[in-house]
Scaffold this motif. Structure first.
Motif, PDB file in Angstrom:
ATOM      1  N   MET A 125       2.053  -2.690 -16.343  1.00 46.33           N
ATOM      2  CA  MET A 125       2.207  -2.932 -14.915  1.00 46.33           C
ATOM      3  C   MET A 125       0.944  -3.520 -14.321  1.00 46.33           C
ATOM      4  SD  MET A 125       2.547   1.083 -13.881  1.00 46.33           S
ATOM      5  CE  MET A 125       2.926   0.811 -12.161  1.00 46.33           C
ATOM      6  N   MET A 135       7.792  -0.649 -10.188  1.00 47.01           N
ATOM      7  CA  MET A 135       7.751   0.469 -11.146  1.00 47.01           C
ATOM      8  C   MET A 135       8.952   1.376 -10.953  1.00 47.01           C
ATOM      9  SD  MET A 135       6.286   1.869 -13.733  1.00 47.01           S
ATOM     10  CE  MET A 135       7.572   2.909 -14.438  1.00 47.01           C
ATOM     11  N   HIS A 160       0.824  -1.211   0.000  1.00 49.17           N
ATOM     12  CA  HIS A 160       0.000   0.000   0.000  1.00 49.17           C
ATOM     13  C   HIS A 160       0.864   1.270   0.000  1.00 49.17           C
ATOM     14  CE1 HIS A 160      -2.893   2.994   1.491  1.00 49.17           C
ATOM     15  NE2 HIS A 160      -3.819   2.203   0.977  1.00 49.17           N
ATOM     16  N   ALA A 161       0.466   2.206  -0.863  1.00 51.89           N
ATOM     17  CA  ALA A 161       1.215   3.454  -1.029  1.00 51.89           C
ATOM     18  C   ALA A 161       1.249   4.296   0.243  1.00 51.89           C
ATOM     19  CB  ALA A 161       0.596   4.272  -2.161  1.00 51.89           C
ATOM     20  N   GLY A 162       0.255   4.098   1.120  1.00 50.49           N
ATOM     21  CA  GLY A 162       0.178   4.938   2.315  1.00 50.49           C
ATOM     22  C   GLY A 162       0.816   4.315   3.541  1.00 50.49           C
ATOM     23  N   GLY A 177      -2.094  -2.292 -11.113  1.00 49.11           N
ATOM     24  CA  GLY A 177      -2.580  -1.063 -11.724  1.00 49.11           C
ATOM     25  C   GLY A 177      -3.620  -0.368 -10.880  1.00 49.11           C
ATOM     26  N   SER A 178      -3.182   0.147  -9.725  1.00 49.25           N
ATOM     27  CA  SER A 178      -4.079   0.884  -8.839  1.00 49.25           C
ATOM     28  C   SER A 178      -3.271   2.056  -8.295  1.00 49.25           C
ATOM     29  CB  SER A 178      -4.528  -0.059  -7.718  1.00 49.25           C
ATOM     30  OG  SER A 178      -4.982   0.672  -6.607  1.00 49.25           O
ATOM     31  N   ILE A 179      -3.904   3.225  -8.213  1.00 48.41           N
ATOM     32  CA  ILE A 179      -3.156   4.450  -7.880  1.00 48.41           C
ATOM     33  C   ILE A 179      -2.393   4.304  -6.574  1.00 48.41           C
ATOM     34  CG2 ILE A 179      -3.376   6.898  -7.250  1.00 48.41           C
ATOM     35  CD1 ILE A 179      -5.618   7.182  -9.189  1.00 48.41           C
ATOM     36  N   ASN A 180      -3.028   3.710  -5.551  1.00 49.10           N
ATOM     37  CA  ASN A 180      -2.406   3.684  -4.224  1.00 49.10           C
ATOM     38  C   ASN A 180      -1.822   2.317  -3.865  1.00 49.10           C
ATOM     39  OD1 ASN A 180      -4.858   2.496  -3.995  1.00 49.10           O
ATOM     40  ND2 ASN A 180      -5.445   3.492  -2.090  1.00 49.10           N
ATOM     41  N   THR A 181      -1.439   1.564  -4.874  1.00 46.27           N
ATOM     42  CA  THR A 181      -0.775   0.277  -4.653  1.00 46.27           C
ATOM     43  C   THR A 181       0.435   0.183  -5.572  1.00 46.27           C
ATOM     44  OG1 THR A 181      -2.943  -0.713  -4.254  1.00 46.27           O
ATOM     45  CG2 THR A 181      -1.113  -2.227  -4.642  1.00 46.27           C
ATOM     46  N   MET A 182       1.561  -0.227  -5.005  1.00 40.05           N
ATOM     47  CA  MET A 182       2.719  -0.461  -5.856  1.00 40.05           C
ATOM     48  C   MET A 182       2.438  -1.630  -6.781  1.00 40.05           C
ATOM     49  SD  MET A 182       5.515   0.149  -3.025  1.00 40.05           S
ATOM     50  CE  MET A 182       4.214   0.891  -2.036  1.00 40.05           C
ATOM     51  N   ASP A 191       9.301  -1.867  -4.942  1.00 45.14           N
ATOM     52  CA  ASP A 191       8.485  -1.113  -5.889  1.00 45.14           C
ATOM     53  C   ASP A 191       8.986  -1.407  -7.304  1.00 45.14           C
ATOM     54  OD1 ASP A 191       7.266   0.775  -7.487  1.00 45.14           O
ATOM     55  OD2 ASP A 191       7.467   2.414  -6.044  1.00 45.14           O
TER      56      ASP A 191
END
Lengths: 418, 418
Positions: free
Chosen positions: A303, A275, A262-264, A306-311, A273
Motif C-alpha cells: 500500500m 485499503m 486524512h484519517a482525522g 503508507g502513513s498511519i493517519n493517511t488512507m 479508502d
C-alpha cells in the motif's frame, strides 16, 4: 505413511488377474528407511534433535552433495543390472528391462535436490520408493512384461537455478534446452561468481550426451510417490492419497485506487479508502472460493503512501485462485470480477477503481484413468490390512494435487494410449 | 469562504452589547487576499497554472524564504505600532496594546511554514486573518479593552524538523527546549550536513532571548482561522465551521499470526490465513466506527513472508481510531478488541492469534465555551448576509477538529478563567 506400494502400468483387470503372482512382493520398510537416511548423509543440515537422522537437508541442485548422491544413485541401480543413462540436463534414468524391450518403460521417480531449508522426504521419498520397488523385483527375480525404471530429475525444486521443474520441462519440450542451460544460480559463490546450469552440470560430470527429450527417451507412464504437502490426509487420519490430477490455478495482481485523505478529517462517508476496499475484496474472494469448493489466497499486499493517519491512495494485492475444474475456476474468476466491481463501486463509500492483471493461467490436468486405477487398486489392497483410523473407515482418498505443474508438463508430453 | 470574521475574547453578552460600536469594522477582503499573495512570493513553488498566484508553496521552516517572510511579518506589525518580540524558538509575537495592559492578550495566529508541497492557505490564512484584524482595528483607531495580537509559531508543520507543533509545544511546556533545539532537519544539504533547529534559528537571526513559555508570555485566549482540511463544509455547501474542540484518537499496531502454508495444498478449512483474518478485522473496525459515529483507518499493512502462493504467517497493520468523545472512543476500542478476538478465534478457520500494541493515546479536547460562543456569534452574523447554499439553509456548523494536537497542548496550557 504405514505402507507404500505402487501402481503399475497395467490395466486394472490385468493387475487383478496377476495379483496372486505378486503376493510375495512387499516393500521392505526397514530397508527403505535405511536407504532414505543413508542418502540424507549427503547435504544434511539444520539439526533439530540429537538423533543422527534429526536434521533437515540443504542439497541444492548440482552442488557437491548432489554430485555425491547422484553417484550413490548410479551405484545402486547398476548393482541391480539396470540400464543407466544421463541426458543433457543431468536427468538420471535407470531402466530394469522387461520381456518387451521395445515398449517404453513405466518410470517411477522424483528429484534428489532440496530447498536450502529442505526436509528429508520431499522428492527423496519418490526416488527411494522407486529404487525399493526395483530391489523387490530384483530379489524376487521377477521379469516384468514391460520395462520398469526410476528417474531423478535435475533441479526440480528450482531453488538454486530459478525455474521449477526445469529439467523435466526440457525433457517434455516445454522449456528450450538453451534457456535451461543458461539459467544462472540465485546466489553468487564466495568469489562473487554466479554459475550457469550448464557450467555446473559440466563441473560435477553430469552433462550427458543423451538428448533431453521425451522423443528420445519416451515413458509409457510416470508415477511419483510424494509426501503430502497439505494437511488433508493427516487431518482426516487417512494413509494414502490417490491423485487424479492437478488443479487449475490463476494468479492475478489487483490494484485498488482510492484517495489519500486524512484519517482525522475525512468522514467515513466521504472516503475512497483503498485499503478498506481491498480488505473487503480479500474477504469476498475467500467466500467465493468456499462456496465453489475452490481456494483463494492473498500472499502479497502493498500500500502507498503508507502513513498511519493517511488512507492509502493505492493498494496492490495478489490473488491466487484454484479449482480442480477449469470451468469452476472460470466461474470463480467471473464471480470475483463481478462482485469486486460491485464492492468497489457501491460498497466503498465514494468509490474506488480496480485494475486486474493476470500473471499466470495454469489449466487443470486429469491423469490417465488406467494409471489412477492402478494406484487405487494398490491403495485398497494395502489399506485393508491397516487399523481403520479415519471417521469413515476408509484409509485412502481421491485427491487433486495442489502442487506445481511439472507433472502436468510431463503428463501432457506422454504419448496417449488409444 | 465568502467572508471572514473573528470572535473576540469577550463574553457573548458583552459582545452583543458592544455590537453597534463594531458595525463599521469589516475585514477588507481585497487587502487580505493581496497580503496572502504578497507573502506567497517568498517560497513559491510547483506552478500549476499561468496566473501569477497559481503556484503551491515550499517554505520549509527556517529556510531563506521563511527568514524573508518573517521580516515581512515584523515590518507589517511594527507599522501598526504593535509590541513585537521573538522567543527562544523563533516564535514571533505581535501585540496591539489595549486599555488594560497588564491582562494577557487575546492572540490570533497560526504558522508561516509549509510542507514541501504545501498550499497557499494552510497556516498562512491564519496569520493573515490575524494581521487583517489588527489593520481594521488600527485604521479605525479602535482601543480595545484588553490587548490583541498575532502569533507566528515556528515549524508548526514539522516538515523540516520532524516534530509537529514543536515550538508551540515548547511555549506550552509540553516539549523541553533542548529537545526542540536539537532536532535535526529531515534532509541533508548539498554538503551532506543536517542542521539542528537551534543552528538554523541562529543562522537566520531568529534565536530570540525571550523564554519560550506560556508563563513568560501568557495568552488570555488563542484563536486560529484555518482552511478546512476535510471535505465536510464543502460537501454540505456551508461556509464556516465553529470548532468546539479536537477529537480523541488512539493509534495501535496489531499483529496477526497464522501459519505460512501453501496456497495450492491447504484446504480452506485447514488454514490459519493471517491476511484473511486481518482483512476481516479491518472491515470490522470500519463497521464499528460507522456504528459509533467515529473514524477508523488502516494506513500501514505489512505481511511476511510475502509470496504469491503462500499464506502470510504474520500480518501487522496500524489502526487509527477517533471519536469526539473519550468515552465513545473507549467503547470503540473495547468493541474492536472483543470482536477482533472473536474473529481471530472463531471466524479464521483454524484460528489466528492477535497482539495489540498501543502507539498513541490522545484524549479529546473541549474548547472554552466563551471562545466558542464568540466565534459562533460572529459566524451567525456574517452568514446572515450570504446566499443560503446548504440544504437546511444554515451556513455555519459546529465541528470537531480532526487535525493534530498542537492546539490541544496550547489550550491545556492556557490559564483557566474562574
Amino acid at each position: 505413511m504405514a505402507s507404500i506400494e505402487f501402481g503399475h502400468q497395467k490395466h486394472a483387470t490385468q493387475f487383478i488377474k496377476m495379483k496372486h503372482d505378486f503376493a510375495a512382493l512387499k516393500v521392505n520398510q526397514d530397508r527403505l528407511m535405511q536407504a532414505i537416511h543413508e542418502g540424507c548423509e549427503y547435504g544434511q543440515a539444520h539439526r533439530y534433535g540429537d538423533h543422527p537422522t534429526e536434521t533437515g537437508m540443504a542439497r541444492l541442485s548440482l552442488n557437491d552433495a548432489d554430485k555425491e548422491i547422484r553417484g550413490w544413485f548410479k551405484t545402486t541401480v547398476e548393482s541391480m543390472g539396470c540400464a543407466y543413462s544421463v541426458d543433457q540436463m543431468g536427468n538420471q534414468f535407470a531402466v530394469r528391462p522387461g520381456k518387451n524391450r521395445t515398449a517404453p518403460p513405466v518410470m517411477m521417480g522424483s528429484h534428489l535436490d532440496t530447498q536450502p531449508t529442505g526436509g528429508r522426504y520431499d522428492g527423496i521419498l519418490g526416488i527411494n520408493a522407486g529404487l525399493e520397488t526395483l530391489k523387490v523385483l530384483h530379489e524376487h527375480q521377477v521379469q516384468t512384461e514391460g520395462s520398469v525404471g526410476v528417474v531423478n530429475w535435475t533441479n526440480e525444486e528450482g531453488a538454486r537455478f530459478p525455474m521449477m521443474a526445469v529439467s523435466s520441462g526440457v525433457w517434455s519440450e516445454a522449456v528450450p534446452l538453451d534457456t535451461a542451460w543458461n539459467l544462472s544460480e540465485v546466489s553468487a559463490d564466495k568469489d562473487g561468481i554466479k554459475h550457469t546450469m550448464k557450467q555446473e552440470l559440466e563441473r560435477i560430470g553430469y552433462l550427458g550426451e543423451q538428448r533431453a527429450s521425451y522423443k528420445d527417451f519416451p515413458f509409457a507412464a510416470h508415477f511419483e510417490l510424494h509426501i503430502e504437502q497439505g494437511p488433508i490426509l493427516e487431518m482426516e487420519k487417512r494413509k494414502i492419497g490417490v491423485v487424479k490430477g492437478a488443479q487449475a490455478f490463476k494468479w492475478f495482481e489487483i490494484t485498488v485506487k482510492g484517495r489519500d485523505t486524512h484519517a482525522g478529517t475525512t468522514p467515513m462517508n466521504a472516503r475512497m479508502d483503498s485499503m478498506l476496499c481491498a480488505a473487503k475484496l480479500i474477504v469476498r474472494a475467500n467466500k467465493i472460493a468456499k462456496e465453489k469448493d475452490g481456494l483463494a489466497t492473498t500472499g502479497i499486499l502493498n500500500m502507498a503512501p503508507g502513513s498511519i493517519n493517511t488512507m492509502a491512495h493505492t493498494v496492490t494485492f495478489t490473488l491466487d485462485i484454484r479449482h480442480k475444474s477449469d470451468e469452476q475456476l472460470a466461474k470463480m474468476e467471473e464471480d470475483c470480477r463481478r462482485q469486486f466491481q460491485d464492492i468497489a463501486e457501491n460498497d466503498s463509500e465514494k468509490g474506488c477503481s480496480l485494475e486486474w492483471k493476470q500473471l499466470v493461467d495454469s489449466p487443470a490436468v486429469v491423469f490417465h484413468e488406467d494409471c489412477v486405477a492402478a494406484v487405487q487398486d494398490s491403495a485398497i489392497e494395502v489399506c485393508e490390512e491397516l487399523e481403520k483410523t479415519s471417521a469413515d473407515g476408509q484409509l485412502w482418498k481421491h485427491m487433486i494435487s495442489g502442487a506445481g505443474k511439472s507433472l502436468r508438463k510431463m503428463i501432457e508430453a506422454l504419448p496417449r494410449r488409444p
